[in-house]
Design a protein around this motif. Structure first.
Motif, mmCIF file in Angstrom:
data_model
loop_
_atom_site.group_PDB
_atom_site.id
_atom_site.type_symbol
_atom_site.label_atom_id
_atom_site.label_comp_id
_atom_site.label_asym_id
_atom_site.label_seq_id
_atom_site.Cartn_x
_atom_site.Cartn_y
_atom_site.Cartn_z
ATOM 1 N N VAL A 137 -11.722 4.018 1.917
ATOM 2 C CA VAL A 137 -12.137 4.875 3.034
ATOM 3 C C VAL A 137 -11.016 5.895 3.209
ATOM 4 N N PRO A 138 -11.104 7.050 2.518
ATOM 5 C CA PRO A 138 -9.981 7.976 2.438
ATOM 6 C C PRO A 138 -9.430 8.451 3.773
ATOM 7 N N ASP A 139 -10.268 8.579 4.808
ATOM 8 C CA ASP A 139 -9.744 9.112 6.069
ATOM 9 C C ASP A 139 -9.042 8.047 6.912
ATOM 10 N N THR A 140 -8.840 6.851 6.365
ATOM 11 C CA THR A 140 -7.997 5.851 7.025
ATOM 12 C C THR A 140 -6.561 6.348 6.951
ATOM 13 N N ALA A 141 -5.973 6.647 8.098
ATOM 14 C CA ALA A 141 -4.676 7.337 8.119
ATOM 15 C C ALA A 141 -3.515 6.444 8.532
ATOM 16 N N CYS A 142 -3.790 5.221 8.945
ATOM 17 C CA CYS A 142 -2.710 4.337 9.398
ATOM 18 C C CYS A 142 -2.951 2.919 8.904
ATOM 19 N N MET A 143 -1.875 2.262 8.498
ATOM 20 C CA MET A 143 -1.949 0.847 8.154
ATOM 21 C C MET A 143 -0.907 0.084 8.951
ATOM 22 N N ILE A 144 -1.355 -0.993 9.571
ATOM 23 C CA ILE A 144 -0.437 -1.902 10.260
ATOM 24 C C ILE A 144 -0.237 -3.108 9.366
ATOM 25 N N LEU A 145 0.990 -3.315 8.934
ATOM 26 C CA LEU A 145 1.311 -4.460 8.083
ATOM 27 C C LEU A 145 1.925 -5.543 8.962
ATOM 28 N N ALA A 146 1.108 -6.521 9.307
ATOM 29 C CA ALA A 146 1.542 -7.600 10.190
ATOM 30 C C ALA A 146 1.625 -8.923 9.441
ATOM 31 N N ARG A 147 1.575 -8.846 8.108
ATOM 32 C CA ARG A 147 1.659 -10.032 7.259
ATOM 33 C C ARG A 147 2.934 -9.963 6.430
ATOM 34 N N PRO A 148 3.942 -10.785 6.716
ATOM 35 C CA PRO A 148 5.175 -10.745 5.925
ATOM 36 C C PRO A 148 4.897 -11.111 4.467
ATOM 37 N N THR A 149 5.532 -10.406 3.553
ATOM 38 C CA THR A 149 5.367 -10.715 2.136
ATOM 39 C C THR A 149 6.632 -10.379 1.376
ATOM 40 N N LYS A 150 6.859 -11.115 0.293
ATOM 41 C CA LYS A 150 7.922 -10.787 -0.655
ATOM 42 C C LYS A 150 7.334 -10.327 -1.974
ATOM 43 N N SER A 151 6.000 -10.332 -2.075
ATOM 44 C CA SER A 151 5.315 -9.999 -3.319
ATOM 45 C C SER A 151 5.154 -8.485 -3.445
ATOM 46 N N LEU A 152 5.744 -7.909 -4.492
ATOM 47 C CA LEU A 152 5.607 -6.479 -4.735
ATOM 48 C C LEU A 152 4.152 -6.116 -4.999
ATOM 49 N N THR A 153 3.436 -6.970 -5.723
ATOM 50 C CA THR A 153 2.028 -6.710 -6.023
ATOM 51 C C THR A 153 1.208 -6.616 -4.741
ATOM 52 N N ARG A 154 1.308 -7.611 -3.885
ATOM 53 C CA ARG A 154 0.543 -7.607 -2.637
ATOM 54 C C ARG A 154 0.919 -6.420 -1.760
ATOM 55 N N PHE A 155 2.211 -6.140 -1.691
ATOM 56 C CA PHE A 155 2.698 -5.050 -0.850
ATOM 57 C C PHE A 155 2.092 -3.717 -1.293
ATOM 58 N N LEU A 156 2.158 -3.411 -2.586
ATOM 59 C CA LEU A 156 1.658 -2.132 -3.077
ATOM 60 C C LEU A 156 0.144 -2.037 -2.979
ATOM 61 N N GLN A 157 -0.557 -3.149 -3.213
ATOM 62 C CA GLN A 157 -2.009 -3.123 -3.095
ATOM 63 C C GLN A 157 -2.421 -2.805 -1.662
ATOM 64 N N MET A 158 -1.708 -3.368 -0.687
ATOM 65 C CA MET A 158 -2.047 -3.107 0.716
ATOM 66 C C MET A 158 -1.719 -1.670 1.111
ATOM 67 N N VAL A 159 -0.521 -1.203 0.764
ATOM 68 C CA VAL A 159 -0.112 0.147 1.150
ATOM 69 C C VAL A 159 -1.020 1.198 0.516
ATOM 70 N N GLY A 160 -1.488 0.916 -0.703
ATOM 71 C CA GLY A 160 -2.336 1.881 -1.395
ATOM 72 C C GLY A 160 -3.633 2.208 -0.688
ATOM 73 N N ARG A 161 -4.030 1.382 0.261
ATOM 74 C CA ARG A 161 -5.297 1.619 0.960
ATOM 75 C C ARG A 161 -5.289 2.888 1.816
ATOM 76 N N VAL A 162 -4.105 3.384 2.195
ATOM 77 C CA VAL A 162 -4.078 4.539 3.098
ATOM 78 C C VAL A 162 -3.537 5.805 2.433
ATOM 79 N N LEU A 163 -3.346 5.786 1.122
ATOM 80 C CA LEU A 163 -2.723 6.928 0.453
ATOM 81 C C LEU A 163 -3.718 7.951 -0.078
#
Length: 519
Positions: free
Chosen positions: A318-344
């Motif tokens: 959904v490209p016009d999603t402009a904000c992501m709240i990351l409220a799930r702690p993680t040490k996984s680079l894979t999970r982190f990048l997959q989540m952040v990519g949703r708003v780019l």
């Protein structure tokens, strides 16, 4: 784009591609001449599906065989099928009770359905695997690839550093699961070219993960144990802080939340609604129609905040999603990048994306635009340990020069402890803005990829090996050493960099000539 590829694309009626996507298709065609299983890396939003569609069209044009696309989630199966149909292809689906059109030359299949039914595919010319970072940890995928070990396989991933992706197997004659990584673009490069949006990061309060235990994920990375995440993250003061900071920094923009658990997600939604903000919760226990309805209404803008745990980390668009709240702690680079990519992904009137990190993940992992460990991991302890971003090296004590281990502030020799330097900018006394750290050294695979592209440019232009070496040094500030003499199709990113170098050189010469004219 090379002339042969241009002719092939035009002759086969291929969908239009961006320059770097064309370069990926060309490189994969070259790589498939000497390996059977390449992996394509493109960041989220870089167009992996379009690249796969073009490769599918080319395959159908030159072969009588079939193309089988595999995915690990129902949502991804139907999204991929829809994209292929938009390009004019007749597509069948192999997924539970949605199975249809299996006579078509292109099939998009759920790996779970394939495995459960023991499906046998005939006349397969190519397998394409979406979200292929999950292949190494999946017996279902490996069993299928072992059975069809002579069929070419192309993996697609925005996070191709899962443990074991480059592990050799006897079923492949001792060759790796994936043999070559084709780097299509970097996140920063796509942002610079306007294909992805820039990102602002704020790091407000975060849960205390002291003492939390770690477990290995399906991708082979270490991450916090779920029970410890649940206990640390879902607390009234933290949830309240999530709402308060969102209202101050992002109030009103379309937002996706990644919570630590279903209960936590529902709790966050309740608090948003209590402040008058329209919000919905989504989880894997909802039926398909309910989930689809929520996603459609969010896409239409009927509510503002969509909260989930991990369901939307892959395939959410959904490209016009402009904000992501990351409220799930993680040490996984894979999970982190997959989540952040949703708003780019870019969208009209979207000048940048916003990440509110209430998890401490940015401090643990780094900025999402930093250089990545773009190297296929063979599963060995040394390789697996390199899949996280580079750790700080030991540094000498400023007082006595004793070299102390990384991460230890107080010198064990003289007890000197430097004043803490924080890379977090405090705003209004409570909001903290993350400032990106200096870029880390480029990974070896990145250096080889650049060197290979420079070789091809030199061959195309008739330049000497010395030109390649000097351009390499201009980029990495070191001379090339132990590089393989394997040319690769230059990407748009590299060609643009070379052009900028040429412009800078021309300006210097102009100034020099102006100086001589005044003498």
């Amino acid at each position: 784009m090379s002339a042969p590829l241009h002719s092939a694309l035009a002759g086969a009626g291929i969908i239009s591609l961006r320059p770097y996507q064309e370069a990926v298709v060309s490189t994969v065609r070259d790589v498939l001449r000497y390996v059977r299983r390449p992996m394509i890396y493109l960041p989220t939003g870089g167009g992996k599906t379009r690249v796969a569609t073009a490769i599918t069209q080319l395959t159908l044009a030159k072969s009588a065989g079939r193309v089988i696309v595999l995915a690990n989630r129902k949502q991804l199966v139907h999204q991929f099928a829809a994209a292929l149909r938009t390009a004019g292809l007749d597509v069948g689906i192999l997924q539970g009770d949605k199975t249809t059109g299996l006579h078509n030359r292109v099939i998009v299949a759920s790996i779970d359905t394939v495995h459960a039914r023991g499906c046998i595919f005939e006349d397969v010319a190519l397998f394409i695997i979406d979200e292929a970072h999950g292949v190494a940890g999946s017996e279902k995928y490996r069993a299928l690839l072992f059975r069809y070990n002579r069929v070419p396989v192309i993996g697609l991933s925005a996070t191709p550093f899962a443990r074991g992706l480059g592990k050799p197997y006897p079923e492949f004659g001792g060759k790796p699961l994936f043999e070559e990584l084709v780097v299509g673009a970097t996140v920063q490069g796509l942002v610079d070219d306007g294909y992805l949006t820039d990102l602002e990061i704020y790091c407000p309060s975060k849960p205390d993960m002291t003492g939390a235990k770690s477990v290995r994920t399906a991708e082979g990375e270490m991450d916090f144990r779920q029970a410890d995440i649940d206990e640390a993250a879902d607390k009234p003061e933290l949830v309240g802080d999530i709402i308060r900071h969102w209202l101050k920094l992002a109030g009103g923009v379309k937002t996706i939340v990644f919570a630590s658990s279903i209960a936590h997600s529902k709790h966050i939604v309740e608090q948003f609604r209590a402040t008058g903000v329209t919000a919905e919760h989504l989880d894997c226990y909802m039926d398909d129609d309910t989930r689809a309805g929520i996603l459609e209404r969010f896409g239409r803008g009927e509510f503002t905040v969509l909260s989930n745990v991990a369901l939307l980390s892959e395939g959410f668009d959904v490209p016009d999603t402009a904000c992501m709240i990351l409220a799930r702690p993680t040490k996984s680079l894979t999970r982190f990048l997959q989540m952040v990519g949703r708003v780019l992904r870019p969208a009209p009137c979207k000048t940048h994306a916003l990440l509110l990190d209430h998890s401490g993940s940015v401090e643990r992992i780094g900025h999402p635009f930093d250089d990545l460990p773009l190297e296929l991991c063979d599963g060995s302890p040394n390789k697996a340990g390199k899949q996280q971003r580079e750790k700080p090296e030991p540094k000498p004590c400023p007082s006595c020069k004793f070299v102390k281990p990384a991460g230890i502030r107080k010198c064990p020799k003289c007890s000197f402890e430097p004043e803490r330097q924080n890379d977090i900018e405090v705003i209004d006394g409570e909001l903290e803005r993350f400032d990106r750290k200096a870029k880390k050294p480029a990974a070896p695979d990145r250096k080889q990829h650049v060197y290979s592209q420079l070789l091809q440019v030199a061959r195309n232009k008739g330049y000497s090996p010395g030109w390649v070496a000097h351009k390499y040094k201009a980029m990495f500030d070191v001379w090339p050493r132990n590089m393989r003499d394997v040319p690769a199709t230059p990407t748009a990113e590299l060609l643009n960099w070379l052009k900028s170098q040429q412009i800078a050189f021309s300006r210097v010469r102009e100034k020099q000539q102006e100086g001589r004219s005044h003498v």
